[in-house]
Design a protein around this motif. Structure first.
Motif, mmCIF file in Angstrom:
data_model
loop_
_atom_site.group_PDB
_atom_site.id
_atom_site.type_symbol
_atom_site.label_atom_id
_atom_site.label_comp_id
_atom_site.label_asym_id
_atom_site.label_seq_id
_atom_site.Cartn_x
_atom_site.Cartn_y
_atom_site.Cartn_z
ATOM 1 N N LYS A 75 0.831 -1.214 0.000
ATOM 2 C CA LYS A 75 0.000 0.000 0.000
ATOM 3 C C LYS A 75 0.861 1.257 0.000
ATOM 4 C CE LYS A 75 -4.027 -2.083 2.175
ATOM 5 N NZ LYS A 75 -4.894 -2.120 3.349
ATOM 6 N N ILE A 76 1.938 1.218 0.731
ATOM 7 C CA ILE A 76 2.854 2.366 0.768
ATOM 8 C C ILE A 76 3.451 2.608 -0.611
ATOM 9 C CG2 ILE A 76 5.078 3.189 1.664
ATOM 10 C CD1 ILE A 76 4.357 1.707 4.303
ATOM 11 N N LEU A 77 3.930 1.543 -1.228
ATOM 12 C CA LEU A 77 4.537 1.679 -2.552
ATOM 13 C C LEU A 77 3.516 2.107 -3.603
ATOM 14 C CD1 LEU A 77 6.987 -1.361 -2.521
ATOM 15 C CD2 LEU A 77 7.541 1.063 -2.260
ATOM 16 N N LEU A 78 2.277 1.681 -3.438
ATOM 17 C CA LEU A 78 1.226 2.104 -4.355
ATOM 18 C C LEU A 78 1.038 3.619 -4.281
ATOM 19 C CD1 LEU A 78 -0.936 1.248 -6.387
ATOM 20 C CD2 LEU A 78 -2.499 0.952 -4.458
ATOM 21 N N LYS A 79 1.073 4.171 -3.076
ATOM 22 C CA LYS A 79 0.953 5.629 -2.910
ATOM 23 C C LYS A 79 2.103 6.355 -3.624
ATOM 24 C CE LYS A 79 -2.579 5.796 -0.059
ATOM 25 N NZ LYS A 79 -3.863 6.251 -0.515
ATOM 26 N N PHE A 80 3.316 5.809 -3.475
ATOM 27 C CA PHE A 80 4.461 6.429 -4.144
ATOM 28 C C PHE A 80 4.350 6.289 -5.664
ATOM 29 C CE2 PHE A 80 6.466 6.128 0.054
ATOM 30 C CZ PHE A 80 6.982 7.411 0.139
ATOM 31 N N GLN A 81 3.825 5.170 -6.132
ATOM 32 C CA GLN A 81 3.647 4.973 -7.575
ATOM 33 C C GLN A 81 2.635 5.979 -8.127
ATOM 34 O OE1 GLN A 81 5.511 2.939 -9.404
ATOM 35 N NE2 GLN A 81 4.519 3.723 -11.232
ATOM 36 N N GLU A 82 1.540 6.173 -7.378
ATOM 37 C CA GLU A 82 0.535 7.157 -7.796
ATOM 38 C C GLU A 82 1.132 8.560 -7.826
ATOM 39 O OE1 GLU A 82 -2.655 6.693 -5.014
ATOM 40 O OE2 GLU A 82 -3.280 4.765 -5.861
ATOM 41 N N TRP A 83 1.921 8.889 -6.821
ATOM 42 C CA TRP A 83 2.578 10.199 -6.757
ATOM 43 C C TRP A 83 3.475 10.383 -7.977
ATOM 44 C CZ3 TRP A 83 6.705 11.601 -2.528
ATOM 45 C CH2 TRP A 83 7.111 12.932 -2.682
ATOM 46 N N LYS A 84 4.231 9.358 -8.287
ATOM 47 C CA LYS A 84 5.164 9.449 -9.412
ATOM 48 C C LYS A 84 4.427 9.642 -10.733
ATOM 49 C CE LYS A 84 8.973 7.319 -11.706
ATOM 50 N NZ LYS A 84 9.966 6.318 -11.776
ATOM 51 N N GLU A 85 3.300 8.944 -10.872
ATOM 52 C CA GLU A 85 2.547 9.056 -12.129
ATOM 53 C C GLU A 85 1.845 10.408 -12.257
ATOM 54 O OE1 GLU A 85 0.035 5.614 -12.007
ATOM 55 O OE2 GLU A 85 1.714 4.255 -12.411
ATOM 56 N N LYS A 86 1.319 10.935 -11.139
ATOM 57 C CA LYS A 86 0.567 12.187 -11.179
ATOM 58 C C LYS A 86 1.463 13.427 -11.151
ATOM 59 C CE LYS A 86 -3.591 10.341 -9.032
ATOM 60 N NZ LYS A 86 -4.437 10.336 -7.849
ATOM 61 N N PHE A 87 2.538 13.367 -10.376
ATOM 62 C CA PHE A 87 3.415 14.525 -10.199
ATOM 63 C C PHE A 87 4.880 14.110 -10.346
ATOM 64 C CE2 PHE A 87 -0.295 14.879 -7.385
ATOM 65 C CZ PHE A 87 -0.925 15.978 -7.951
ATOM 66 N N PRO A 88 5.301 13.739 -11.541
ATOM 67 C CA PRO A 88 6.656 13.206 -11.723
ATOM 68 C C PRO A 88 7.768 14.180 -11.316
ATOM 69 C CG PRO A 88 5.572 13.544 -13.845
ATOM 70 C CD PRO A 88 4.567 13.798 -12.791
ATOM 71 N N ASP A 89 7.573 15.482 -11.565
ATOM 72 C CA ASP A 89 8.619 16.450 -11.204
ATOM 73 C C ASP A 89 8.793 16.530 -9.689
ATOM 74 O OD1 ASP A 89 9.072 17.004 -13.849
ATOM 75 O OD2 ASP A 89 7.714 18.748 -13.883
ATOM 76 N N SER A 90 7.672 16.614 -8.971
ATOM 77 C CA SER A 90 7.718 16.668 -7.515
ATOM 78 C C SER A 90 8.334 15.387 -6.946
ATOM 79 C CB SER A 90 6.295 16.855 -6.972
ATOM 80 O OG SER A 90 6.262 16.650 -5.599
ATOM 81 N N TYR A 91 7.951 14.254 -7.517
ATOM 82 C CA TYR A 91 8.476 12.958 -7.072
ATOM 83 C C TYR A 91 9.995 12.912 -7.261
ATOM 84 C CZ TYR A 91 9.059 7.870 -6.831
ATOM 85 O OH TYR A 91 9.460 6.613 -6.491
ATOM 86 N N CYS A 92 10.430 13.355 -8.392
ATOM 87 C CA CYS A 92 11.873 13.361 -8.692
ATOM 88 C C CYS A 92 12.627 14.327 -7.779
ATOM 89 C CB CYS A 92 12.083 13.730 -10.159
ATOM 90 S SG CYS A 92 13.789 13.616 -10.695
ATOM 91 N N ASP A 93 12.059 15.500 -7.550
ATOM 92 C CA ASP A 93 12.710 16.503 -6.691
ATOM 93 C C ASP A 93 12.815 16.038 -5.239
ATOM 94 O OD1 ASP A 93 12.974 18.132 -8.880
ATOM 95 O OD2 ASP A 93 11.244 19.409 -8.389
ATOM 96 N N ALA A 94 11.957 15.123 -4.825
ATOM 97 C CA ALA A 94 11.946 14.652 -3.441
ATOM 98 C C ALA A 94 12.952 13.520 -3.200
ATOM 99 C CB ALA A 94 10.543 14.182 -3.068
ATOM 100 N N TYR A 95 13.623 13.060 -4.242
ATOM 101 C CA TYR A 95 14.621 11.979 -4.127
ATOM 102 C C TYR A 95 14.051 10.747 -3.413
ATOM 103 C CZ TYR A 95 17.975 15.529 -5.542
ATOM 104 O OH TYR A 95 18.645 16.504 -6.228
#
Length: 147
Positions: A75-95
């Protein structure tokens, strides 16, 4: 140095005791050097098992007050996957790639407390749910990343 003297005396005592037991039981096929001084007494085995059971009991309580969304690795990884798909720049900037091992470490450790690869019927790491969840997340990550 005195501790070493006591331990060598104890080892000698154990050897003598085992030899006497073998002689009384008629165990003639014993070969010198084939026994271990690391053998545990029945009392020590019982104490170890009791202590192990206490640790396992306590480990079950570690995450009992945590919401399921925050203690299930999938479930945790699913949240991160959703974040990456919806906001890739923010996800990348957060390392996030650097943060995930530290985030998942305690959850994985709790699941590995009872894992013993020396037992005859142990579960392979690759078969554990947390491993498969991380593997699926990594596969999804690689598919969504441009090459």
């Amino acid at each position: 140095i005195q501790g070493e003297d006591n331990s060598s005396e104890l080892i000698t005592k154990y050897r003598t005791c085992r030899r006497q037991v073998r002689e009384c039981s008629g165990e003639a096929d014993h070969h010198e050097g084939m026994s271990s001084d690391d053998e545990l007494t029945p009392t020590e085995v019982t104490e170890f098992q009791k202590s192990k059971d206490n640790v396992l009991e306590d480990s079950r309580k570690i995450l009992e007050d945590v919401h399921a969304d925050f203690c299930d690795i999938r479930k945790i990884l699913l949240k991160f996957q959703e974040w990456k798909e919806k906001f890739p720049d923010s996800y990348c900037d957060a390392y996030i790639g650097f943060c995930l091992p530290k985030l998942l470490n305690p959850l994985i450790r709790v699941q590995l407390i009872n894992w013993n690869p020396l037992e005859q019927n142990f579960t392979e790491l690759e078969e554990m749910p947390w491993f498969r969840a991380i593997e699926e997340f990594s596969d999804a990550k690689n598919v969504s990343e441009p090459k």
